[in-house]
Design a protein around this motif. Structure first.
Motif, PDB file in Angstrom:
ATOM      1  N   ILE A 118       0.952  -1.050   0.061  1.00  0.00           N
ATOM      2  CA  ILE A 118       0.123  -0.150   0.043  1.00  0.00           C
ATOM      3  C   ILE A 118       0.850   1.161   0.027  1.00  0.00           C
ATOM      4  CG2 ILE A 118      -1.786   1.416   1.353  1.00  0.00           C
ATOM      5  CD1 ILE A 118      -2.983  -1.271   2.305  1.00  0.00           C
ATOM      6  N   ASN A 119       0.771   1.988  -1.000  1.00  0.00           N
ATOM      7  CA  ASN A 119       1.357   3.324  -1.059  1.00  0.00           C
ATOM      8  C   ASN A 119       0.680   4.280  -0.018  1.00  0.00           C
ATOM      9  OD1 ASN A 119       3.058   5.045  -1.837  1.00  0.00           O
ATOM     10  ND2 ASN A 119       2.374   5.243  -3.957  1.00  0.00           N
ATOM     11  N   LYS A 120       1.211   4.831   0.954  1.00  0.00           N
ATOM     12  CA  LYS A 120       0.630   5.547   1.913  1.00  0.00           C
ATOM     13  C   LYS A 120       1.447   6.940   2.210  1.00  0.00           C
ATOM     14  CE  LYS A 120       3.121   2.333   4.299  1.00  0.00           C
ATOM     15  NZ  LYS A 120       3.424   0.727   3.811  1.00  0.00           N
ATOM     16  N   LEU A 121       0.812   7.808   2.842  1.00  0.00           N
ATOM     17  CA  LEU A 121       1.526   9.139   3.218  1.00  0.00           C
ATOM     18  C   LEU A 121       0.788   9.618   4.618  1.00  0.00           C
ATOM     19  CD1 LEU A 121       3.199  11.576   2.603  1.00  0.00           C
ATOM     20  CD2 LEU A 121       1.065  12.695   1.767  1.00  0.00           C
ATOM     21  N   VAL A 122       1.797   9.631   5.648  1.00  0.00           N
ATOM     22  CA  VAL A 122       1.386   9.972   6.867  1.00  0.00           C
ATOM     23  C   VAL A 122       1.604  11.548   7.045  1.00  0.00           C
ATOM     24  CG1 VAL A 122       1.653   9.837   9.355  1.00  0.00           C
ATOM     25  CG2 VAL A 122       1.745   7.774   7.861  1.00  0.00           C
ATOM     26  N   ILE A 123       0.691  12.416   7.215  1.00  0.00           N
ATOM     27  CA  ILE A 123       0.847  13.878   7.296  1.00  0.00           C
ATOM     28  C   ILE A 123       0.711  13.960   8.746  1.00  0.00           C
ATOM     29  CG2 ILE A 123       0.080  15.959   6.918  1.00  0.00           C
ATOM     30  CD1 ILE A 123      -1.184  14.859   4.218  1.00  0.00           C
ATOM     31  N   ASP A 124       1.835  14.662   9.516  1.00  0.00           N
ATOM     32  CA  ASP A 124       1.894  15.012  10.704  1.00  0.00           C
ATOM     33  C   ASP A 124       1.620  16.413  10.910  1.00  0.00           C
ATOM     34  OD1 ASP A 124       2.549  15.765  13.519  1.00  0.00           O
ATOM     35  OD2 ASP A 124       3.771  13.928  13.644  1.00  0.00           O
ATOM     36  N   GLN A 136      -3.552   5.543   0.556  1.00  0.00           N
ATOM     37  CA  GLN A 136      -4.100   6.012   1.958  1.00  0.00           C
ATOM     38  C   GLN A 136      -3.024   7.073   2.463  1.00  0.00           C
ATOM     39  OE1 GLN A 136      -6.008   4.752   4.359  1.00  0.00           O
ATOM     40  NE2 GLN A 136      -6.607   2.663   3.746  1.00  0.00           N
ATOM     41  N   VAL A 137      -3.919   8.299   2.807  1.00  0.00           N
ATOM     42  CA  VAL A 137      -3.418   9.504   3.426  1.00  0.00           C
ATOM     43  C   VAL A 137      -3.915   9.636   4.757  1.00  0.00           C
ATOM     44  CG1 VAL A 137      -3.352  11.763   3.357  1.00  0.00           C
ATOM     45  CG2 VAL A 137      -3.382  10.718   1.100  1.00  0.00           C
ATOM     46  N   VAL A 138      -2.921   9.333   5.860  1.00  0.00           N
ATOM     47  CA  VAL A 138      -3.177   9.253   7.215  1.00  0.00           C
ATOM     48  C   VAL A 138      -3.040  10.851   7.758  1.00  0.00           C
ATOM     49  CG1 VAL A 138      -2.778   8.280   9.456  1.00  0.00           C
ATOM     50  CG2 VAL A 138      -2.835   6.990   7.357  1.00  0.00           C
ATOM     51  N   VAL A 139      -3.774  11.384   8.536  1.00  0.00           N
ATOM     52  CA  VAL A 139      -3.572  12.569   9.124  1.00  0.00           C
ATOM     53  C   VAL A 139      -3.457  12.383  10.618  1.00  0.00           C
ATOM     54  CG1 VAL A 139      -4.320  14.374   7.579  1.00  0.00           C
ATOM     55  CG2 VAL A 139      -6.124  13.266   9.111  1.00  0.00           C
ATOM     56  N   ILE A 140      -2.392  12.947  11.348  1.00  0.00           N
ATOM     57  CA  ILE A 140      -2.135  12.699  12.893  1.00  0.00           C
ATOM     58  C   ILE A 140      -1.799  14.175  13.370  1.00  0.00           C
ATOM     59  CG2 ILE A 140      -1.298  10.253  12.218  1.00  0.00           C
ATOM     60  CD1 ILE A 140       1.514  11.407  13.454  1.00  0.00           C
ATOM     61  N   SER A 141      -2.089  14.301  14.600  1.00  0.00           N
ATOM     62  CA  SER A 141      -1.658  15.323  15.554  1.00  0.00           C
ATOM     63  C   SER A 141      -1.875  15.255  16.814  1.00  0.00           C
ATOM     64  CB  SER A 141      -2.878  16.497  15.044  1.00  0.00           C
ATOM     65  OG  SER A 141      -2.473  17.770  15.634  1.00  0.00           O
ATOM     66  N   ASP A 142      -2.363  15.811  17.569  1.00  0.00           N
ATOM     67  CA  ASP A 142      -2.292  15.555  19.247  1.00  0.00           C
ATOM     68  C   ASP A 142      -3.629  15.159  19.509  1.00  0.00           C
ATOM     69  OD1 ASP A 142      -3.643  17.953  18.972  1.00  0.00           O
ATOM     70  OD2 ASP A 142      -2.165  19.027  20.070  1.00  0.00           O
ATOM     71  N   GLY A 143      -4.468  14.500  18.534  1.00  0.00           N
ATOM     72  CA  GLY A 143      -5.728  14.129  19.200  1.00  0.00           C
ATOM     73  C   GLY A 143      -6.825  15.063  19.178  1.00  0.00           C
ATOM     74  N   ARG A 144      -6.683  16.204  18.280  1.00  0.00           N
ATOM     75  CA  ARG A 144      -7.869  17.184  18.444  1.00  0.00           C
ATOM     76  C   ARG A 144      -8.675  17.097  17.027  1.00  0.00           C
ATOM     77  NH1 ARG A 144      -5.493  22.675  18.621  1.00  0.00           N
ATOM     78  NH2 ARG A 144      -3.956  22.058  17.146  1.00  0.00           N
ATOM     79  N   PHE A 145      -8.763  16.242  16.322  1.00  0.00           N
ATOM     80  CA  PHE A 145      -9.573  16.229  15.094  1.00  0.00           C
ATOM     81  C   PHE A 145     -11.308  16.078  15.602  1.00  0.00           C
ATOM     82  CE2 PHE A 145      -5.599  14.297  13.413  1.00  0.00           C
ATOM     83  CZ  PHE A 145      -5.563  15.244  12.294  1.00  0.00           C
ATOM     84  N   THR A 146     -11.847  16.679  14.743  1.00  0.00           N
ATOM     85  CA  THR A 146     -13.368  16.746  15.095  1.00  0.00           C
ATOM     86  C   THR A 146     -13.950  15.318  14.648  1.00  0.00           C
ATOM     87  OG1 THR A 146     -15.669  17.567  14.362  1.00  0.00           O
ATOM     88  CG2 THR A 146     -13.995  17.442  12.644  1.00  0.00           C
ATOM     89  N   LYS A 147     -14.852  15.048  15.608  1.00  0.00           N
ATOM     90  CA  LYS A 147     -15.652  13.723  15.331  1.00  0.00           C
ATOM     91  C   LYS A 147     -16.762  13.976  14.141  1.00  0.00           C
ATOM     92  CE  LYS A 147     -13.896  10.533  18.205  1.00  0.00           C
ATOM     93  NZ  LYS A 147     -13.350   9.352  17.914  1.00  0.00           N
ATOM     94  N   ASP A 148     -17.007  15.157  13.786  1.00  0.00           N
ATOM     95  CA  ASP A 148     -17.969  15.407  12.910  1.00  0.00           C
ATOM     96  C   ASP A 148     -17.583  16.230  11.636  1.00  0.00           C
ATOM     97  OD1 ASP A 148     -20.201  14.470  14.548  1.00  0.00           O
ATOM     98  OD2 ASP A 148     -19.901  16.339  15.551  1.00  0.00           O
ATOM     99  N   ILE A 149     -17.583  15.660  10.644  1.00  0.00           N
ATOM    100  CA  ILE A 149     -17.190  16.112   9.365  1.00  0.00           C
ATOM    101  C   ILE A 149     -18.492  17.128   8.783  1.00  0.00           C
ATOM    102  CG2 ILE A 149     -16.562  15.527   6.856  1.00  0.00           C
ATOM    103  CD1 ILE A 149     -14.697  14.480   9.238  1.00  0.00           C
TER     104      ILE A 149
END
Length: 430
Positions: A82-88, A161-174
């Motif tokens: 799988i060709n993936k990208l993790v964006i921090d 696959q593009v994975v977005v990570i941070s410090d856990g502040r993503f919204t649960k609602d799009i």
């Protein structure tokens, strides 16, 4: 295929990089933590709307976006296909201090960048003859900003696959309005003091995606670092140009902290060993003096008698679980023989059908492909076990109400990664 067994607390002298860091204190067979009553309502809502037919905790949210858990992110990072990208999205100083290996950094723009961007737009508007809207103080061209980061600029062209990570502040609602906003153009207001950069980028990626699936890692970088510190690194280097096949790859974690599926390369690395099942007749046991093995000695062809090993394979894995030990099942490539062995275990232990067992593993290790003879043997085993073709990890939790309180009719437990579990497998993510 080889099964190897080693207690996390009794690993070999050099067996530290994997066993001691992969949540050694919280293995699958350790006593679970009961969910308190305040979590029941939340669990009920979750199970109503997010149950996946193949036990996929990566719940689909909107237009190709989904959540991804800590173990699933680990497995994705080990997948060489799988060709993936993790964006921090964390600030640059935090990313430089420590980040997931092969991730790229896309921090929020500074005020200076926002003001420079605004001035450039104003100059362009004054030079044009049209009556385009004059941007506000903090209008921001996010497309141009992303393109300025080499590791991220082609996110929409080459990655599955593009994975977005941070410090856990993503919204649960799009938010559909934010999706429409990003689909309408590149320049939109962004105020660094009040707007959430993580969610700004998330909505942009969802709005502009073509084929890439957007995976949202809610647990935060610290959760991944805590469980898999050996897959994190410090420094300013962007992803290595070294191919995935040239880097050290760890085995697939089929059942959290317990059952692993891999190749001979995994079995020959002392930093990755556990209890082993060796399915391959052509491969020697690498550490027979250190670990417990079961040898199936099978060729990967239609003459191999896989069926006769089903009872012994199940017993070996079951006993390891009772002893709170990890198991690695391997063959040469972790594609056919070892996959068939793990499927047979899931079928007997959880009464999964062949199709559901295969789908469950395929989701975690995309390269699996048991040969035709093994598939035939497993489907015969399915009939022998009396498992219907529809049986799979679609467990439900029975609840009963008393006044304003909702209580479980059966046991509900919570693991360390925030997953609601039955007595055997996780079925949903909080």
């Amino acid at each position: 295929m080889t099964l190897l067994g080693a207690s996390p607390g009794r690993s070999g002298p050099n067996d530290s990089a994997f066993i001691s860091t992969a949540a050694a204190a919280t293995t699958t067979s350790s006593p679970p933590t009961p969910i308190d009553s305040e979590s029941i309502a939340k669990a009920t809502d979750l199970l109503k709307g997010h149950m996946m037919p193949n036990n996929n905790i990566n719940n689909i949210h909107y237009n190709g976006s989904h959540d991804i858990g800590t173990t699933d992110l680990y497995n994705l990072m080990q997948d060489i296909v799988i060709n993936k990208l993790v964006i921090d999205l964390r600030p640059s100083d935090q990313w430089k201090q420590c980040h997931i290996r092969d991730s790229v950094n896309l921090p929020a723009p500074t005020k200076d960048i926002l003001l420079a961007n605004q001035q450039q737009q104003l100059h362009s508007l004054r030079s044009s003859a049209d009556n385009a809207r004059v941007p506000t103080d903090f209008d921001f061209n996010i497309t141009k900003y992303i393109a300025s980061y080499t590791g991220v600029k082609y996110w929409n062209l080459v990655f599955q696959q593009v994975v977005v990570i941070s410090d856990g502040r993503f919204t649960k609602d799009i938010n559909q309005a934010n999706i429409d906003l990003h689909q309408s153009g590149d320049c939109h207001p962004f105020r660094i003091d009040s707007d959430n950069w993580d969610n700004h980028v998330l909505h942009y990626l969802i709005a502009r995606r073509k084929k890439a699936q957007i995976a949202i890692y809610h647990a935060g970088f610290s959760a991944y670092q805590h469980k898999y510190p050996f897959l994190c690194q410090a420094g300013t280097d962007q992803p290595s140009k070294q191919s995935a096949r040239e880097r050290q790859v760890y085995p697939t974690e089929v059942l959290e902290d317990f059952l692993y599926l891999g190749s001979y390369e995994n079995a020959s690395s002392v930093s990755q060993l556990k209890q082993l099942i060796n399915m391959a007749v052509e491969l020697e046991d690498c550490f027979p003096h250190m670990f417990k093995y079961y040898r199936a000695d099978l060729k990967d062809n239609f003459t191999a008698d896989l069926t006769s090993h089903f009872p012994a394979i199940y017993q070996f894995i079951h006993e390891a679980r009772v002893r709170n030990e990890r198991v690695l099942v391997h063959c040469a490539m972790g594609v056919s023989r070892s996959t068939a062995a793990v499927i047979s275990y899931l079928m007997k232990e959880y009464r999964y059908s062949y199709d559901h067992s295969r789908a469950f593993i395929k989701e975690k290790r995309s390269i699996i492909q048991p040969n035709f003879s093994f598939v035939k043997a497993l489907k015969a085993y399915e009939q022998q076990l009396g498992i219907g073709s529809g049986n799979g990890p679609t467990a439900t939790i029975s609840l009963r109400s008393s006044g304003n309180n909702i209580t479980p009719a059966g046991p509900i437990i919570l693991n360390s990664d925030g997953l609601i579990m039955t007595s055997k497998l996780p079925i949903a993510s909080l």
